[in-house]
Design an enzyme around this catalytic site. Sequence first.
Site, mmCIF file in Angstrom:
data_model
loop_
_atom_site.group_PDB
_atom_site.id
_atom_site.type_symbol
_atom_site.label_atom_id
_atom_site.label_comp_id
_atom_site.label_asym_id
_atom_site.label_seq_id
_atom_site.Cartn_x
_atom_site.Cartn_y
_atom_site.Cartn_z
ATOM 1 N N LEU A 138 7.258 0.650 -15.686
ATOM 2 C CA LEU A 138 6.247 -0.143 -14.989
ATOM 3 C C LEU A 138 6.154 -1.586 -15.486
ATOM 4 C CD1 LEU A 138 3.487 2.613 -14.830
ATOM 5 C CD2 LEU A 138 5.267 2.069 -13.141
ATOM 6 N N CYS A 139 7.085 -1.995 -16.311
ATOM 7 C CA CYS A 139 7.094 -3.341 -16.882
ATOM 8 C C CYS A 139 7.609 -4.352 -15.861
ATOM 9 C CB CYS A 139 7.989 -3.353 -18.128
ATOM 10 S SG CYS A 139 8.084 -4.966 -18.949
ATOM 11 N N GLY A 140 7.144 -5.563 -15.946
ATOM 12 C CA GLY A 140 7.635 -6.634 -15.089
ATOM 13 C C GLY A 140 9.107 -6.949 -15.303
#
Length: 171
Positions: A51-53
Amino acid sequence: MIRRVITLVAGLAAMPALAAEGFRFASIDGGEIDLDEWRGKPVLVVNTASLCGYAGQFDALQALHERFGDRALILAVPSDDFNQELADEAAVKEYCTLTFDLTLPMTEITHVKGKDAHPFYAWLRDKTGFVPGWNFNKVLIAPDGSIAGTFGAPVKPEGPQIAGRIEAMLE
């Protein structure tokens, strides 16, 4: 200027070698990933989070995996140490497979910092002072077992700092 170059060269020569014995990761597919099996080849270890950018870097990591095949290990280490990973390994595997068509080796969800850090990351911290400060931090191990570099999240896997170094190691 010469003093700085000498200091830099001395610092690089003092980089610790990887004592790969005992550095095993639990594979997301079951079994183990043993870094000792990759001795003599470049190894790129990346702490990841679905879910990290920076998750778009999965595409570049997969491309490196396909480009280098069995000549280098590109290893994704999912971690929730920065609160951006999915709830369990099954969800991580499904998300990465469906979203990024990922086939590169992945570990189970693993701690990369703190008192519960995986032994590889604890060793790295103790020997170099490097602790991942965010997701998608990268550690490049040279074929001789030395640490070729540590890189923060913004450093792109496909760029000269990483892919270029791996390519040079394989020549």
